[in-house]
Enzyme design. Sequence first.
Site, PDB file in Angstrom:
ATOM      1  N   SER A 284       0.842  -1.198   0.000  1.00 13.23           N
ATOM      2  CA  SER A 284       0.000   0.000   0.000  1.00 13.23           C
ATOM      3  C   SER A 284       0.876   1.245   0.000  1.00 13.23           C
ATOM      4  CB  SER A 284      -0.914   0.007   1.226  1.00 13.23           C
ATOM      5  OG  SER A 284      -0.160  -0.001   2.418  1.00 13.23           O
ATOM      6  N   ASP A 285       0.341   2.337  -0.537  1.00 14.89           N
ATOM      7  CA  ASP A 285       1.011   3.622  -0.341  1.00 14.89           C
ATOM      8  C   ASP A 285       0.825   3.995   1.136  1.00 14.89           C
ATOM      9  OD1 ASP A 285       2.338   6.010  -0.592  1.00 14.89           O
ATOM     10  OD2 ASP A 285       1.257   6.674  -2.376  1.00 14.89           O
ATOM     11  N   TRP A 286       1.638   4.902   1.594  1.00 14.54           N
ATOM     12  CA  TRP A 286       1.716   5.238   3.015  1.00 14.54           C
ATOM     13  C   TRP A 286       0.450   5.985   3.474  1.00 14.54           C
ATOM     14  CZ3 TRP A 286       5.216   2.605   0.945  1.00 14.54           C
ATOM     15  CH2 TRP A 286       6.393   2.240   1.574  1.00 14.54           C
ATOM     16  N   GLY A 287      -0.437   5.258   4.113  1.00 18.62           N
ATOM     17  CA  GLY A 287      -1.691   5.877   4.542  1.00 18.62           C
ATOM     18  C   GLY A 287      -2.839   5.567   3.607  1.00 18.62           C
ATOM     19  N   ALA A 288      -2.710   4.533   2.782  1.00 14.09           N
ATOM     20  CA  ALA A 288      -3.736   4.249   1.763  1.00 14.09           C
ATOM     21  C   ALA A 288      -4.609   3.046   2.109  1.00 14.09           C
ATOM     22  CB  ALA A 288      -3.072   4.019   0.406  1.00 14.09           C
TER      23      ALA A 288
END
Length: 741
Positions: A284-288
């Site tokens: 995942s992207d950071w915070g996704a």
Amino acid sequence: MSYVSKSVAGAIFLAAGLTACDAGSPSKPAAPAVKDRPWMDTALSPEARAERLESEMTLDERIRMVHGVFAVPLLGPILPGALGSAGFVPGIERLGIPALQETDASVGVTNPFDVRKGDGATALPSSLMTAATWNKDLAYQGGAMIGQESWKKGFNVLLGGGVNLARDPRNGRTFEYLGEDPLLAGVMAGEAIRGTQDQHVISTIKHFALNAQETGRMILSAKIGEAAFRESDLLAFQIAIENGKPGSVMCAYNRVNTVYACGHDGLLNRTLKGDWGYPGWVMSDWGALHDVNYATAGLDQQSGEQLDSAVFFGEPLKKAVESGEIPAARLSDMVRRILRSMFAHGLFDNPPKQQEIDYDANAAVAQRVAEEGIVLLSNRGGMLPLARDAKRIVVIGGHADAGVLSGAGSSQVIPVGGAPVSIAMGGEGPGAAFVKMVFHASSPLKAIKAKAPNAEVRFIDDAYPSAAAALARDADVVVIFATQWMIEGRDVPDMTLPNGQDALIEAVAAVNPHTVVVLETGGPVQLPWLNKVGAVLAAWYPGARGGEAIANVLFGDVNPSGRLPMTFPASPAQLPRPEIDGYTLPPGEKFEVDYDVEGSDVGYRWFARKNVKPLFPFGFGLSYSAFAYANVTVTGGETLTVSFDVRNTGARAGADVPQVYLTDAAGIKRTRLLGWSKVTLEPGAVQRVTVMADPRLLADFDAGAPGWRLREGTYAVALGASAGDFTLRGEAAVSGRLLKP
Ligand code: BGC
């Protein structure tokens, strides 16, 4: 992470005096006792090794591998063993599994919040500038340079490979991507990824998919039909994945057709892993990440877990597996995918060894990319190259006395030895440390002085147009450096040069037409003064040796050969969305961006469809020489093969980028880049070039089939120096068929 728009929650533990050394060694190499650890048998395939190892793991060990932290001491102390960087997933010593030490990104090794005190790195030019070289070898060399620096700094995963198509020049991350065409972007990304992974460092490819603007990136829904999606953004990913074989895919923040990209079964399970047979893992992207069920939608690993509302892939995932809500086999698959990529790319067999780096050699790579990526946009009356015997040269603006501009956000590289100019650009909270305009220590002024040692070279900043004009009036040559700063997390509101730079250029050009404008911008900007100045160079964000590269082009030591990887529109009114969607909405209000407006007709294809003339077309770029094309032959059959001669008709050696475009597909008007070649020729020399089209570029995606439907019929092509300058044409018959999706 979203350094700019996300408020940082939780206590801040600034780990006083933390150094890379305190952070522990990167990854302990596995003990090579093959009889105890059969997965260390290098004769086995990565799949077999991953399977053997994974079957030895406990549930807790499996869970440990599928979530990781943001490894800076901003949201808590960093974990023991982490080097300090964007990401860290602890290893499992019992089984000799190395930790994942993950670093950003596409233009060099980053050092967020200076977590590894003073650890600078070599900055490549912006990715868009790499795309502007149209030189696959340079894309590979750039990727290899960063991969090698990552490895020698102890990292084994590079979060590089940004390949989102440039659908809007105002996108704040335009500089991190590779332009508007799926073939150019896909090929160049694939080469960069291959270069990185040849250094035993896994590269991601990101952000999957349709993260095409920064405004509202955490909440917006990108609306697009399946066929249009496959023919555009997804095709760029598909080509890059086929060519580069990235070990990991990073899913995007945004929603796609209302569903979050990291929990999008259609995108991850059906398209990526199903249709494309992708064997690596999705992080995942950071915070996704918003839900544990993203695991069943195809997400394999949670990254930067402090930035999500929960460590979903920790306890919640464990419970879901124990209760059978998420099958244990799915968790095994997640882990095997990670391990498979680790085996395939040498993380077990060639673990990073921290050691000295030859920064000079690496800066030379950055310089080569910059030299080939500078695009000569205008050269009225042959003002360039500059004569070395000019008596008075005036250099204006852009902090050219100190260095060259870079783009900001998670990809920000801090130069070796520190930044000569670093300007805080506002913002609140701990994330404000990121909102900085950083210049690389490569002064164009110094480089210009070195080229013209007998000239009087004077510098003035761009604060007052009147003062700049007064100094410029009697100069033989004026060089103005004009800048546009971009940062991840924000789009630029329009396409103008900020801070009154247009007025400054007008004022200077009015008193001295021998004015060259060097643009250091994230992407295309408007040039209202274009016809009043002598020459314009697009130098993008030119990296660690940008100043030297610019001077080499200005004085003709390098013959410019960059070509635009993006259309320069005359104004935002020509774009599919003249206003940026969501720009004026209150933060947090969800909205939709309708990409069906242009569909797969991104960039030049949109201009062709609308029959609108941009300021500069995609593929455009001048040379100090001239090139002509002749003897085109087109053969058909399974696909189109186009051959032609390129001749250097000018007086200087130089490189050209002839481009082949589809113009008609079995009776349907189309404009699509089919291929190109970068050819270096001595004056008078001729070279024959052959371009073979990827049949998907001749086809339309048939979502019902699904597959690429190639209609039987006559296909017409044009050969040209850009999407706006077709010189030779030809056609041939292609056989109809359905290609796999
Ligand atoms: C960016 C990614 C980056 C990650 C880790 C995110 O904000 O979108 O491109 O790799 O942060 O820093």
